[in-house]
Scaffold this motif. Sequence first.
Motif, PDB file in Angstrom:
ATOM      1  N   SER A 118      43.545  69.664 -51.479  1.00  0.00           N
ATOM      2  CA  SER A 118      44.338  70.010 -50.317  1.00  0.00           C
ATOM      3  C   SER A 118      44.158  71.491 -49.974  1.00  0.00           C
ATOM      4  CB  SER A 118      45.814  69.730 -50.598  1.00  0.00           C
ATOM      5  OG  SER A 118      46.586  70.134 -49.499  1.00  0.00           O
ATOM      6  N   PRO A 119      43.967  71.802 -48.682  1.00  0.00           N
ATOM      7  CA  PRO A 119      43.826  73.203 -48.301  1.00  0.00           C
ATOM      8  C   PRO A 119      45.159  73.950 -48.323  1.00  0.00           C
ATOM      9  CG  PRO A 119      43.735  71.817 -46.366  1.00  0.00           C
ATOM     10  CD  PRO A 119      43.774  70.901 -47.558  1.00  0.00           C
ATOM     11  N   PHE A 120      46.265  73.229 -48.426  1.00  0.00           N
ATOM     12  CA  PHE A 120      47.588  73.837 -48.424  1.00  0.00           C
ATOM     13  C   PHE A 120      48.122  73.920 -49.839  1.00  0.00           C
ATOM     14  CE2 PHE A 120      47.234  71.324 -44.467  1.00  0.00           C
ATOM     15  CZ  PHE A 120      47.115  72.384 -43.594  1.00  0.00           C
ATOM     16  N   SER A 121      49.108  74.773 -50.017  1.00  0.00           N
ATOM     17  CA  SER A 121      49.733  74.881 -51.330  1.00  0.00           C
ATOM     18  C   SER A 121      51.236  74.973 -51.152  1.00  0.00           C
ATOM     19  CB  SER A 121      49.205  76.111 -52.067  1.00  0.00           C
ATOM     20  OG  SER A 121      49.537  77.283 -51.354  1.00  0.00           O
ATOM     21  N   GLY A 122      51.946  74.704 -52.216  1.00  0.00           N
ATOM     22  CA  GLY A 122      53.400  74.828 -52.210  1.00  0.00           C
ATOM     23  C   GLY A 122      54.086  73.838 -51.303  1.00  0.00           C
ATOM     24  N   ARG A 123      55.034  74.330 -50.537  1.00  0.00           N
ATOM     25  CA  ARG A 123      55.809  73.452 -49.666  1.00  0.00           C
ATOM     26  C   ARG A 123      54.988  72.927 -48.500  1.00  0.00           C
ATOM     27  NH1 ARG A 123      61.545  76.575 -49.606  1.00  0.00           N
ATOM     28  NH2 ARG A 123      62.118  76.033 -51.725  1.00  0.00           N
ATOM     29  N   LEU A 124      53.969  73.680 -48.097  1.00  0.00           N
ATOM     30  CA  LEU A 124      53.111  73.168 -47.026  1.00  0.00           C
ATOM     31  C   LEU A 124      52.394  71.901 -47.477  1.00  0.00           C
ATOM     32  CD1 LEU A 124      51.500  76.337 -45.422  1.00  0.00           C
ATOM     33  CD2 LEU A 124      53.166  74.794 -44.437  1.00  0.00           C
ATOM     34  N   ARG A 125      52.021  71.839 -48.749  1.00  0.00           N
ATOM     35  CA  ARG A 125      51.384  70.623 -49.267  1.00  0.00           C
ATOM     36  C   ARG A 125      52.376  69.464 -49.229  1.00  0.00           C
ATOM     37  NH1 ARG A 125      49.338  71.194 -55.009  1.00  0.00           N
ATOM     38  NH2 ARG A 125      47.890  72.601 -53.992  1.00  0.00           N
ATOM     39  N   VAL A 126      53.632  69.733 -49.574  1.00  0.00           N
ATOM     40  CA  VAL A 126      54.654  68.682 -49.535  1.00  0.00           C
ATOM     41  C   VAL A 126      54.855  68.197 -48.106  1.00  0.00           C
ATOM     42  CG1 VAL A 126      57.091  68.186 -49.977  1.00  0.00           C
ATOM     43  CG2 VAL A 126      55.779  69.552 -51.604  1.00  0.00           C
ATOM     44  N   ILE A 127      54.907  69.122 -47.159  1.00  0.00           N
ATOM     45  CA  ILE A 127      55.065  68.754 -45.748  1.00  0.00           C
ATOM     46  C   ILE A 127      53.863  67.954 -45.276  1.00  0.00           C
ATOM     47  CG2 ILE A 127      55.190  69.672 -43.405  1.00  0.00           C
ATOM     48  CD1 ILE A 127      56.802  72.016 -44.593  1.00  0.00           C
ATOM     49  N   CYS A 128      52.673  68.400 -45.645  1.00  0.00           N
ATOM     50  CA  CYS A 128      51.457  67.692 -45.258  1.00  0.00           C
ATOM     51  C   CYS A 128      51.449  66.273 -45.820  1.00  0.00           C
ATOM     52  CB  CYS A 128      50.238  68.474 -45.734  1.00  0.00           C
ATOM     53  SG  CYS A 128      48.670  67.747 -45.248  1.00  0.00           S
ATOM     54  N   ARG A 129      51.858  66.114 -47.085  1.00  0.00           N
ATOM     55  CA  ARG A 129      51.936  64.776 -47.685  1.00  0.00           C
ATOM     56  C   ARG A 129      52.964  63.910 -46.974  1.00  0.00           C
ATOM     57  NH1 ARG A 129      52.578  65.981 -53.643  1.00  0.00           N
ATOM     58  NH2 ARG A 129      50.620  67.043 -53.887  1.00  0.00           N
ATOM     59  N   TRP A 187      63.709  57.624 -38.825  1.00  0.00           N
ATOM     60  CA  TRP A 187      64.665  58.719 -38.980  1.00  0.00           C
ATOM     61  C   TRP A 187      64.549  59.364 -40.353  1.00  0.00           C
ATOM     62  CZ3 TRP A 187      66.800  60.618 -34.873  1.00  0.00           C
ATOM     63  CH2 TRP A 187      66.957  59.803 -33.758  1.00  0.00           C
ATOM     64  N   TYR A 188      64.288  58.560 -41.358  1.00  0.00           N
ATOM     65  CA  TYR A 188      64.199  59.115 -42.710  1.00  0.00           C
ATOM     66  C   TYR A 188      63.077  60.142 -42.796  1.00  0.00           C
ATOM     67  CZ  TYR A 188      63.353  59.532 -47.671  1.00  0.00           C
ATOM     68  OH  TYR A 188      63.153  60.039 -48.923  1.00  0.00           O
ATOM     69  N   PHE A 189      61.915  59.814 -42.264  1.00  0.00           N
ATOM     70  CA  PHE A 189      60.782  60.741 -42.322  1.00  0.00           C
ATOM     71  C   PHE A 189      61.056  61.985 -41.476  1.00  0.00           C
ATOM     72  CE2 PHE A 189      58.638  56.774 -43.499  1.00  0.00           C
ATOM     73  CZ  PHE A 189      58.036  57.190 -44.675  1.00  0.00           C
ATOM     74  N   GLN A 190      61.680  61.805 -40.327  1.00  0.00           N
ATOM     75  CA  GLN A 190      61.986  62.961 -39.487  1.00  0.00           C
ATOM     76  C   GLN A 190      62.981  63.888 -40.177  1.00  0.00           C
ATOM     77  OE1 GLN A 190      63.264  61.463 -35.690  1.00  0.00           O
ATOM     78  NE2 GLN A 190      61.244  60.630 -35.196  1.00  0.00           N
ATOM     79  N   ASP A 191      63.993  63.334 -40.800  1.00  0.00           N
ATOM     80  CA  ASP A 191      64.961  64.167 -41.515  1.00  0.00           C
ATOM     81  C   ASP A 191      64.326  64.857 -42.710  1.00  0.00           C
ATOM     82  OD1 ASP A 191      66.981  63.565 -39.768  1.00  0.00           O
ATOM     83  OD2 ASP A 191      67.824  61.953 -41.008  1.00  0.00           O
ATOM     84  N   GLU A 192      63.454  64.141 -43.409  1.00  0.00           N
ATOM     85  CA  GLU A 192      62.793  64.742 -44.563  1.00  0.00           C
ATOM     86  C   GLU A 192      61.914  65.922 -44.142  1.00  0.00           C
ATOM     87  OE1 GLU A 192      60.033  63.345 -48.343  1.00  0.00           O
ATOM     88  OE2 GLU A 192      60.597  61.893 -46.820  1.00  0.00           O
ATOM     89  N   VAL A 193      61.161  65.745 -43.068  1.00  0.00           N
ATOM     90  CA  VAL A 193      60.309  66.831 -42.573  1.00  0.00           C
ATOM     91  C   VAL A 193      61.162  67.981 -42.055  1.00  0.00           C
ATOM     92  CG1 VAL A 193      58.640  67.450 -40.780  1.00  0.00           C
ATOM     93  CG2 VAL A 193      58.339  65.349 -42.073  1.00  0.00           C
ATOM     94  N   ARG A 194      62.247  67.663 -41.369  1.00  0.00           N
ATOM     95  CA  ARG A 194      63.129  68.712 -40.847  1.00  0.00           C
ATOM     96  C   ARG A 194      63.733  69.534 -41.981  1.00  0.00           C
ATOM     97  NH1 ARG A 194      66.301  65.833 -37.416  1.00  0.00           N
ATOM     98  NH2 ARG A 194      64.856  66.237 -35.725  1.00  0.00           N
ATOM     99  N   ASN A 195      64.161  68.876 -43.055  1.00  0.00           N
ATOM    100  CA  ASN A 195      64.725  69.604 -44.200  1.00  0.00           C
ATOM    101  C   ASN A 195      63.672  70.478 -44.871  1.00  0.00           C
ATOM    102  OD1 ASN A 195      67.277  68.573 -43.857  1.00  0.00           O
ATOM    103  ND2 ASN A 195      66.915  66.824 -45.209  1.00  0.00           N
ATOM    104  N   LEU A 196      62.484  69.962 -45.005  1.00  0.00           N
ATOM    105  CA  LEU A 196      61.410  70.767 -45.590  1.00  0.00           C
ATOM    106  C   LEU A 196      61.080  71.971 -44.715  1.00  0.00           C
ATOM    107  CD1 LEU A 196      59.051  67.951 -46.888  1.00  0.00           C
ATOM    108  CD2 LEU A 196      60.323  69.573 -48.267  1.00  0.00           C
ATOM    109  N   LEU A 197      61.034  71.759 -43.405  1.00  0.00           N
ATOM    110  CA  LEU A 197      60.757  72.872 -42.494  1.00  0.00           C
ATOM    111  C   LEU A 197      61.894  73.896 -42.502  1.00  0.00           C
ATOM    112  CD1 LEU A 197      59.141  71.024 -39.465  1.00  0.00           C
ATOM    113  CD2 LEU A 197      58.018  72.523 -41.105  1.00  0.00           C
ATOM    114  N   ARG A 198      63.136  73.437 -42.654  1.00  0.00           N
ATOM    115  CA  ARG A 198      64.260  74.364 -42.748  1.00  0.00           C
ATOM    116  C   ARG A 198      64.122  75.269 -43.962  1.00  0.00           C
ATOM    117  NH1 ARG A 198      68.771  70.081 -41.334  1.00  0.00           N
ATOM    118  NH2 ARG A 198      68.883  70.433 -39.118  1.00  0.00           N
TER     119      ARG A 198
END
Length: 156
Positions: free
Chosen positions: A87-98, A107-118
Amino acid sequence: MKSDRRWLLPLVLILAAGFLYLTFPLWVEGVRSFLVILILGGTILEALPQVVWWMAGLAILVFWGLRMIVRLADRELAGKKESGGNSPFSGRLRVICRTLSRGGAGWYFQDEVRNLLRSLAVDLIALKLAIFEEEAQQRFQKGDWTEDLLLKTYFY
């Protein structure tokens, strides 16, 4: 028939012809012929020198060992691919990318991505302004960290 399996038909025909050739005496003369073939084969194998047997055993062990090494290497490489080593990303960006690659517009995926972005935005605010994470969290909740209305409406 697929083009990548065209080699299979001649191979099957050759093996069938060889089988018929070797079993023909059994059909013609019966079991007596089979015993003669076994005795002849045993005599031929017994006549081979001992060096040939050692070489054959060594070749079998070498090929078996190489096969095991290849299997272990494949298993090890498969484990590294699953862990996201490419993966070219590391840390939380890798989690967001996954999370984004798992797909799903629910809604679950949108909330999960929103929390990670927060959490990523809070870390970025703390890093950029050189403040503690608690203060960055307060600024994030106030909404004075950006002038972009799209970001404000997405997070609030």
